[in-house]
Design a protein around this motif. Structure first.
Motif, short mmCIF file in Angstrom:
data_model
loop_
_atom_site.label_atom_id
_atom_site.label_comp_id
_atom_site.label_asym_id
_atom_site.label_seq_id
_atom_site.Cartn_x
_atom_site.Cartn_y
_atom_site.Cartn_z
N ASP A 221 0.85 -1.19 0.00
CA ASP A 221 0.00 0.00 0.00
C ASP A 221 0.89 1.24 0.00
OD1 ASP A 221 -1.79 2.04 0.36
OD2 ASP A 221 -2.85 1.13 2.05
N TYR A 222 1.24 1.71 -1.20
CA TYR A 222 2.16 2.84 -1.30
C TYR A 222 1.53 4.15 -0.85
CZ TYR A 222 5.70 -0.01 -3.58
OH TYR A 222 6.65 -0.97 -3.85
N ARG A 223 0.23 4.27 -0.99
CA ARG A 223 -0.42 5.51 -0.51
C ARG A 223 -0.20 5.68 0.99
NH1 ARG A 223 -3.29 4.01 -4.89
NH2 ARG A 223 -4.08 5.67 -6.26
N GLN A 224 -0.41 4.63 1.72
CA GLN A 224 -0.25 4.68 3.17
C GLN A 224 1.21 4.92 3.55
OE1 GLN A 224 -0.72 1.01 5.65
NE2 GLN A 224 -2.35 2.18 6.64
N SER A 225 2.12 4.24 2.87
CA SER A 225 3.54 4.38 3.22
C SER A 225 4.06 5.77 2.85
CB SER A 225 4.37 3.30 2.53
OG SER A 225 4.35 3.44 1.12
N ILE A 226 3.55 6.35 1.77
CA ILE A 226 4.00 7.68 1.37
C ILE A 226 3.48 8.74 2.34
CG2 ILE A 226 3.67 9.49 -0.38
CD1 ILE A 226 5.91 7.44 -0.93
N GLU A 227 2.28 8.58 2.83
CA GLU A 227 1.76 9.52 3.82
C GLU A 227 2.65 9.54 5.06
OE1 GLU A 227 -2.26 8.42 4.57
OE2 GLU A 227 -3.05 9.39 2.77
N LEU A 228 3.09 8.37 5.50
CA LEU A 228 3.99 8.28 6.65
C LEU A 228 5.35 8.89 6.32
CD1 LEU A 228 4.75 7.24 9.47
CD2 LEU A 228 5.30 5.02 8.41
N ALA A 229 5.87 8.58 5.15
CA ALA A 229 7.17 9.10 4.75
C ALA A 229 7.17 10.62 4.67
CB ALA A 229 7.58 8.50 3.41
N LEU A 230 6.11 11.19 4.13
CA LEU A 230 6.01 12.65 4.02
C LEU A 230 6.05 13.31 5.39
CD1 LEU A 230 3.31 13.02 1.22
CD2 LEU A 230 5.66 13.82 1.10
N ARG A 231 5.34 12.73 6.34
CA ARG A 231 5.33 13.31 7.70
C ARG A 231 6.71 13.25 8.33
NH1 ARG A 231 0.31 10.48 8.02
NH2 ARG A 231 1.26 8.79 9.23
N ASN A 232 7.47 12.20 8.01
CA ASN A 232 8.81 12.05 8.59
C ASN A 232 9.86 12.91 7.90
OD1 ASN A 232 8.09 10.16 10.55
ND2 ASN A 232 8.32 8.43 9.15
N VAL A 233 9.76 13.05 6.58
CA VAL A 233 10.82 13.68 5.80
C VAL A 233 10.55 15.16 5.51
CG1 VAL A 233 12.15 13.57 3.65
CG2 VAL A 233 11.38 11.46 4.74
N PHE A 234 9.30 15.51 5.32
CA PHE A 234 8.98 16.88 4.90
C PHE A 234 7.95 17.57 5.82
CE2 PHE A 234 9.97 14.62 0.84
CZ PHE A 234 11.17 15.28 0.56
N PRO A 235 8.16 17.53 7.14
CA PRO A 235 7.17 18.15 8.04
C PRO A 235 7.04 19.66 7.83
CG PRO A 235 9.18 17.58 9.24
CD PRO A 235 9.29 16.94 7.88
N SER A 236 8.15 20.35 7.61
CA SER A 236 8.07 21.81 7.45
C SER A 236 7.37 22.18 6.14
CB SER A 236 9.47 22.43 7.50
OG SER A 236 10.30 21.90 6.49
N GLU A 237 7.64 21.40 5.09
CA GLU A 237 6.98 21.67 3.80
C GLU A 237 5.48 21.39 3.89
OE1 GLU A 237 11.22 21.44 2.99
OE2 GLU A 237 9.87 20.10 4.08
N LEU A 238 5.09 20.32 4.60
CA LEU A 238 3.68 20.03 4.78
C LEU A 238 2.99 21.15 5.57
CD1 LEU A 238 3.59 16.19 5.56
CD2 LEU A 238 3.21 17.35 3.38
N ALA A 239 3.71 21.72 6.53
CA ALA A 239 3.16 22.83 7.31
C ALA A 239 2.95 24.06 6.41
CB ALA A 239 4.09 23.17 8.47
N LEU A 240 3.89 24.31 5.52
CA LEU A 240 3.73 25.42 4.57
C LEU A 240 2.53 25.20 3.65
CD1 LEU A 240 7.45 26.11 3.54
CD2 LEU A 240 5.96 27.62 4.87
N LEU A 241 2.39 23.96 3.19
CA LEU A 241 1.24 23.64 2.33
C LEU A 241 -0.07 23.84 3.07
CD1 LEU A 241 2.54 20.39 0.55
CD2 LEU A 241 2.32 22.67 -0.44
N LYS A 242 -0.10 23.40 4.32
CA LYS A 242 -1.31 23.55 5.13
C LYS A 242 -1.66 25.02 5.33
CE LYS A 242 -3.52 21.85 9.34
NZ LYS A 242 -3.36 21.00 10.54
N ALA A 243 -0.63 25.84 5.54
CA ALA A 243 -0.86 27.28 5.71
C ALA A 243 -1.42 27.92 4.44
CB ALA A 243 0.45 27.97 6.10
N MET A 244 -1.14 27.28 3.30
CA MET A 244 -1.67 27.75 2.01
C MET A 244 -3.07 27.20 1.76
SD MET A 244 1.76 27.07 -0.29
CE MET A 244 0.88 27.25 -1.84
#
Length: 251
Positions: A221-244
């Protein structure tokens, strides 16, 4: 009175001011409408000062392209270093390309201009060499993922292809999907209901399954694994996206 002599840090800061102003103009007016007169009008420096840093708009475009590659390389390197299987890391790298496109739409839209023969023909040798070095580093990052998959026996490249061609296939499908579907970058008619991040995973899985790159999408299940990977590797970028007001939806 003798003119003030700036140190290297101040010179780089001034050059970055000019680059940032040009990126803002590209975002507003489009890369095709940029002129050096518009750039000069957008900064607090004289025309002569701007030309001390850049031979012309082509040299400036190449400098912007080099900045774009530097940003991409940082994202790609972090994806490549994630502790997942090689296919998972390549998929994460593709999603990091989308992160780059959303957070830096002007850079994404101007990438083709920075690669044109006209730009190279009118740019400084120093900036051309810088781009060659940056691109080699970025390609090396992508190559390393594929080489790891080969070493682990999870990928066998077809006899008629080489690693470079697999890299190109991955990049081209990612660039095409983002260009056609990302509302932050471009609008595409006939794509109603398609979500860019979901389709980026779908298109990547089609390519990787076609290459028999293990584990296949039916087995993981790559969708599930990528969601976890994004939280681990790109937390600051995800925060910027959320702010947008932009959060990924892989469901």
């Amino acid at each position: 009175m003798a003119p003030k002599v700036l140190d290297e840090y101040s010179l780089k800061a001034r050059e970055q001011d000019i680059i940032d102003a040009t990126i803002a103009l590209i975002d507003k007016d489009g890369v095709e409408n940029i002129t050096m007169d518009k750039v000069v009008a957008a900064v607090s420096y004289s025309k002569g000062t701007v030309y001390k840093h850049f031979l012309g708009k082509e040299d400036l475009f190449l400098a912007i392209g080099n900045q774009a590659i530097t940003i991409m390389h940082d994202l790609f390197s972090r994806a490549a270093q994630y502790e997942g299987c090689p296919r998972e890391r390549m998929l994460l790298l593709n999603i990091s390309y989308l992160i780059y496109a959303i957070l830096h739409p002007a850079l994404f839209k101007s990438v083709q201009c920075a690669k044109s023969p006209t730009v190279f023909g009118k740019s400084s040798e120093k900036r051309i060499q810088e781009q060659e070095q940056l691109e080699a580093k970025m390609m090396g990052t992508t190559f390393s993922i594929i080489e790891d998959a080969l070493k682990k026996g999870q990928l066998i490249i077809p006899a008629h292809m080489e690693i470079q061609q697999v890299c190109f296939a991955t990049w081209s499908q990612g660039f095409g999907t983002i260009s056609l579907l990302s509302s932050e970058v471009e609008q595409c008619s006939g794509s109603s209901g398609l979500v860019v991040e979901r389709e980026l995973i779908n298109q990547s899985n089609l390519l990787f399954d076609g290459l028999a790159w293990l584990p296949l999408s039916k087995d993981k299940d790559y969708r599930q694994s990528i969601e976890l990977a994004l939280r681990n590797v790109f937390p600051s970028e995800l925060a910027l996206l959320k702010a947008m007001g932009r959060e990924f939806n892989f469901g």
